[in-house]
Design a protein around this motif. Sequence first.
Motif, short mmCIF file in Angstrom:
data_model
loop_
_atom_site.label_atom_id
_atom_site.label_comp_id
_atom_site.label_asym_id
_atom_site.label_seq_id
_atom_site.Cartn_x
_atom_site.Cartn_y
_atom_site.Cartn_z
N UNK A 529 10.25 -16.14 143.90
CA UNK A 529 11.19 -17.07 144.52
C UNK A 529 12.29 -17.39 143.51
N UNK A 530 13.57 -17.21 143.86
CA UNK A 530 14.65 -17.56 142.92
C UNK A 530 14.57 -19.05 142.57
N UNK A 531 14.67 -19.34 141.31
CA UNK A 531 14.54 -20.72 140.83
C UNK A 531 15.91 -21.28 140.46
N UNK A 532 16.27 -22.41 141.05
CA UNK A 532 17.44 -23.19 140.65
C UNK A 532 16.91 -24.52 140.15
N UNK A 533 17.14 -24.80 138.91
CA UNK A 533 16.56 -26.00 138.33
C UNK A 533 17.34 -27.23 138.75
N UNK A 534 16.65 -28.34 139.05
CA UNK A 534 17.32 -29.60 139.35
C UNK A 534 18.15 -30.06 138.16
#
Length: 718
Positions: A529-534
């Motif tokens: 799953x592509x991760x975009x950090x908060x």
Amino acid sequence: MTSGRRRRRARWLGALSVGVAVVMAVPNAAVAADNLPPLQPVATDLTTGSKACVAGDDRPYVSSAPRVTAVLNDPVEDDGPAEGNFVTAEFEVWWTDGDGIEQRRSHHSPGLVDSGTAATWQLPPDLPPWTVISWRVRADDRDAVSPWSAAEDGGAGCEFVIDDVSPDKPTVTSAEYPEDADWTDGVGVYGTFRFDSPSDDVVAYTYSFVGGAGGTVAADGPDGSAEIRFMPESAGLGYLQVYAVDRSGRRSPGAVYYFRVKGGRSPIGQWTLSDPAGSRSAAPTAGPAARAGAGVTFGGPVPPGTSLTSTATLDGTGHGFLTPATQVVDTGKTFAVGGWVRPAALEHDMTITSQDAGTAPGFTLGTRGVGGEPVWSFGIGIGGTRVSGGRPETGEWAYVLGLYDTETGRAHLYVNGQEAGTAAEATPSTVTGDFQIGRARGKAGYRNRWQGEIGDVRTYDRVVVPSEAADLARRTPQERGHWSLEAAPEGLSPELHGGEPLKLGGGASVYREPVQACEPWIDPDCDPVPVVYPLVGSGHLDLDGISGHAATAGPAVDTGDSFTVAAVVKLADQEPAHPMTVFSQGGEHSDAFKVRYVPAALRFELVMSHADAQGADETVVGIPAPPESSSGQYRIAVVYDAAFDRITLYLNGWESAVAPFRSSWKSAGGLQVGRGHAADGWGEYLHGSIDEVQAYSGALGEAHLAQLGLGVEPCLAC
């Protein structure tokens, strides 16, 4: 160059180039027709080191063989101006040795100097100490020499004595602050420090207090001692270092003096004015009780962020006053007086406190009209010396303090913890009478009555130092909301302490870091799953730039008083088609404040409107948006400081833009995240992400601002 000077310079250079000895001319000898002899050097143009040319009892003492200096002058010649005339110097030094034999040495300057400039000679280092040594000089232009110089008193030469012995270490004593004794008074209280030395040639003492004053004082006591007055500005261990300096400039070993300073003495009179409603007198924390007139009402509002529980409201009539009916301060000595106030009207002069002095006040503290505008003012003594500064505003709290310091003879005024106006020389009144709160004595009775709130009136019999004035005026900011935007159950992102939540509108959602359901490094069929950090923590608010926003139902801060609002933002588009609002709060028609990104200028702006009306005037400050960092985040904060009528926009905790602002108004609308008022309603929607929205009543300082947007709450009491 004239022909005469060309001939002379050629003769000089020729003689120097072949080493030919030049026969010295003597005074009164015949000279060339186009040449005038150099002028006799005068004492005012001669220096022994840094000291004047003197002979006799006033001859200087020096610490080592000095460099002597003489300004030499060649007069205007018959064939042209003096500029460019060249001379050389012949120095001579002599003394009588221990066997009674005169010793003499001479020196010719190796180069040429222009007329009117200085020639120097560093005297030999082996000159004898404790011996009267003389020196003199004359000028030579190779055609003639001047007469020898003479001392200012007509002596044959300048004199000096070499002192090669440093003075002994001085002693230090103080009655008020004895060395290594118990803790003694105290911050804001002057003490005398006495310096002495067993050496009999000490002329001065240099001194320095750690973290404080330093200087030099002449040894003008009959026994070679000196005294200084010093006032500690902080409690703790005091440290004083002193050196004795003799007439030659030699310095003794340093004497170190330790003393212990207590905190400042408590007020001699204090009335919090937080008495129960219906009370007819104000109970003192210190000093006598103060009778209240019928125009005084207890139980009034307090300045936010202070420890006060209530204040007294004075109605501005002849019955609106409080008095202990006795003297509280000695106006002929050092004193300070101050309190929290909120004026309800400013059409006339008003008095916070005063003290009677016959048919006039010995001092007054309050407001005064200057040039048609009200100002805070402290008046004292004979002649009515006044210090004025700062501008009071109706309905706005301020801490005002007046100080008279007998040591300096000056009156000072502090407003909201900072010195206002210019300190002024004052002559205090020696007539004393009753202390007053809310009115001042005049020839026809009491006048200049206060209308509004007064709280925590204090009087001191010492100096209130600047740090104490700042502490008395300090209003601790209060957190009004912290939205971490980690989740939004049922479209509501909670406030961390149970306060009013942010309600998400359409086009707004809380993003959370996705959870990987399988392990790609174990299961070859698992799609990562592509991760975009908060931005901060485990979630943030995403806004679509079309309608996305979040808002509280009511105002998060009182925009009519000091406030701070901050957030972390990441722009999805650095060059959108229109400005984008990060956060705002306003009324029906406009925003009391708004922070937005302006793509045309590539900067963030703070916009403060002057009224809740379309087309109202605005005050705008901006900061260029730096190129995005690896995180692409910006930490934004806006601070309105009502005490100093100042707005500040902060970017990333350190860069700031400041402007004066005096048109605040109290907005009734909620805090808006991601949108602001536009000409046709809501607009300027943000396309991007926002996190860590924080709101405070009060103006946060830079140390606290640096902690915002990091997922922590600053220690506001620190």
